[in-house]
Design a protein around this motif. Structure first.
Motif, PDB file in Angstrom:
ATOM      1  N   ARG A 143       0.857  -1.194   0.000  1.00  0.00           N
ATOM      2  CA  ARG A 143       0.000   0.000   0.000  1.00  0.00           C
ATOM      3  C   ARG A 143       0.890   1.240   0.000  1.00  0.00           C
ATOM      4  O   ARG A 143       1.939   1.261   0.651  1.00  0.00           O
ATOM      5  N   LEU A 144       0.458   2.248  -0.729  1.00  0.00           N
ATOM      6  CA  LEU A 144       1.290   3.433  -0.937  1.00  0.00           C
ATOM      7  C   LEU A 144       0.911   4.552   0.023  1.00  0.00           C
ATOM      8  O   LEU A 144      -0.268   4.863   0.224  1.00  0.00           O
ATOM      9  N   ALA A 156       7.856   5.220  -1.386  1.00  0.00           N
ATOM     10  CA  ALA A 156       6.432   5.566  -1.422  1.00  0.00           C
ATOM     11  C   ALA A 156       5.568   4.557  -0.690  1.00  0.00           C
ATOM     12  O   ALA A 156       4.373   4.805  -0.467  1.00  0.00           O
ATOM     13  N   VAL A 157       6.129   3.412  -0.299  1.00  0.00           N
ATOM     14  CA  VAL A 157       5.351   2.344   0.327  1.00  0.00           C
ATOM     15  C   VAL A 157       5.051   2.690   1.789  1.00  0.00           C
ATOM     16  O   VAL A 157       5.942   3.073   2.546  1.00  0.00           O
ATOM     17  N   ALA A 158       3.785   2.523   2.165  1.00  0.00           N
ATOM     18  CA  ALA A 158       3.382   2.728   3.554  1.00  0.00           C
ATOM     19  C   ALA A 158       3.389   1.420   4.343  1.00  0.00           C
ATOM     20  O   ALA A 158       3.770   1.399   5.514  1.00  0.00           O
ATOM     21  N   ASP A 202      -3.200   3.733  -2.849  1.00  0.00           N
ATOM     22  CA  ASP A 202      -3.395   2.605  -3.757  1.00  0.00           C
ATOM     23  C   ASP A 202      -2.868   1.312  -3.135  1.00  0.00           C
ATOM     24  O   ASP A 202      -1.852   1.307  -2.424  1.00  0.00           O
ATOM     25  N   THR A 203      -3.562   0.227  -3.436  1.00  0.00           N
ATOM     26  CA  THR A 203      -3.219  -1.111  -2.962  1.00  0.00           C
ATOM     27  C   THR A 203      -2.783  -1.933  -4.168  1.00  0.00           C
ATOM     28  O   THR A 203      -3.512  -1.993  -5.156  1.00  0.00           O
ATOM     29  N   VAL A 204      -1.610  -2.558  -4.095  1.00  0.00           N
ATOM     30  CA  VAL A 204      -1.078  -3.302  -5.241  1.00  0.00           C
ATOM     31  C   VAL A 204      -0.746  -4.722  -4.808  1.00  0.00           C
ATOM     32  O   VAL A 204       0.078  -4.928  -3.901  1.00  0.00           O
ATOM     33  N   THR A 205      -1.378  -5.694  -5.443  1.00  0.00           N
ATOM     34  CA  THR A 205      -1.028  -7.080  -5.192  1.00  0.00           C
ATOM     35  C   THR A 205      -0.119  -7.572  -6.313  1.00  0.00           C
ATOM     36  O   THR A 205      -0.320  -7.250  -7.490  1.00  0.00           O
ATOM     37  N   THR A 206       0.901  -8.347  -5.944  1.00  0.00           N
ATOM     38  CA  THR A 206       2.044  -8.563  -6.828  1.00  0.00           C
ATOM     39  C   THR A 206       2.194  -9.994  -7.320  1.00  0.00           C
ATOM     40  O   THR A 206       3.301 -10.458  -7.549  1.00  0.00           O
ATOM     41  N   GLY A 207       1.082 -10.671  -7.505  1.00  0.00           N
ATOM     42  CA  GLY A 207       1.146 -11.977  -8.152  1.00  0.00           C
ATOM     43  C   GLY A 207       1.154 -13.134  -7.180  1.00  0.00           C
ATOM     44  O   GLY A 207       1.569 -13.026  -6.024  1.00  0.00           O
ATOM     45  N   SER A 208       0.702 -14.265  -7.663  1.00  0.00           N
ATOM     46  CA  SER A 208       0.562 -15.442  -6.815  1.00  0.00           C
ATOM     47  C   SER A 208       1.908 -15.982  -6.363  1.00  0.00           C
ATOM     48  O   SER A 208       2.850 -16.107  -7.154  1.00  0.00           O
TER      49      SER A 208
END
Length: 252
Positions: free
Chosen positions: A100-101, A120-122, A218-224
């Motif tokens: 999450r940023l 930038a990551v929170a 923003d929330t970013v999921t980075t793959g399985s």
């Protein structure tokens, strides 16, 4: 693909969501045959669904070009441990790592560096993505059609933030996934892209540009990390990430 054909594909995918009538395929003349066409359809569907507050991003190998899909608030869940099975056509569960940023990474001419992206990551979180489809059968379409269909996204469930995310090395992060009390996957790292931060950096510089880049919150999921495991309604999943946390989800 001209604007009219993009619109035809967009309307078909929106109708499948709205009416819950699955598609055998996109209209023949409106099937994407390139990345550009797939993203044109995908992005317009996302805009029609509302605000974009999250993303999925992944890659098939450490050197492969990533791909992404925007996610709207309706399929983004925080602190949820139960979802109704009626939300989904198929339920493909994946244990993932989410960033999450704290502040935005707007589109700009000079690429964002890895260090700037990490600054930038929170927070970092354990997460589940549920993979789903608007087509009658999962994996039944050419890859560009599935990419146009939000990259098979169904829902993103985000667990509690890690206490000290900067000490976490996602490439060496152990993860165990249990389904109904039985070990279904146990990996170290496990992401086909290897380094999730490469994916996050690519997303900031390339994937998110049509939406002005990435934004604060923003929330970013980075793959399985565990592959896609198809489960049935009534299943209970637990993913344990030593040093990062744990997430549980029941699909009822």
């Amino acid at each position: 693909m001209n604007h009219a054909l993009v619109s035809e594909a967009v309307e078909a995918l929106l109708a499948a969501r709205r009416d819950r009538k699955l598609l055998d395929a996109l209209p023949e003349s409106a099937r994407p045959t390139s990345l550009e066409e797939a993203y044109a359809i995908q992005n317009e569907v996302a805009r029609r669904l509302g605000r974009v507050t999250a993303w999925k991003v992944g890659a098939a190998s450490p050197s492969a070009e990533p791909s992404c899909a925007p996610i709207n608030p309706a399929t983004l869940f925080f602190g949820t441990d139960r979802l109704p099975a009626s939300l989904f056509h198929v339920i493909g569960i994946e244990a993932e790592i989410v960033y999450r940023l704290a502040h935005g990474l707007p589109a700009r001419d000079e690429p964002w560096t890895r260090d700037e992206v990490l600054a930038a990551v929170a927070s970092v979180h354990p997460a589940f993505e549920i993979c789903d489809t608007r087509f009658t059968a999962y994996g039944s379409q050419p890859p560009f059609s599935h990419l146009a269909d939000q990259g098979n996204h169904g829902a993103l469930i985000v667990g509690a933030a890690a206490g000290d995310w900067r000490s976490i090395d996602p490439v060496r992060q152990p993860i165990a996934l249990d389904i109904d009390g039985k070990r279904a996957a146990e990996v170290v790292g496990g992401n086909s892209a290897s380094d999730p931060v490469r994916l996050l950096t690519w997303l900031a510089n390339v994937g998110a540009r049509p939406f002005g880049g990435l934004h604060a919150g923003d929330t970013v999921t980075t793959g399985s990390c565990t592959g896609t495991l198809f489960i049935q309604p009534g299943s209970h999943a637990v993913a344990t990430y030593p040093g990062l946390g744990k997430i549980e989800l029941s699909i009822q």
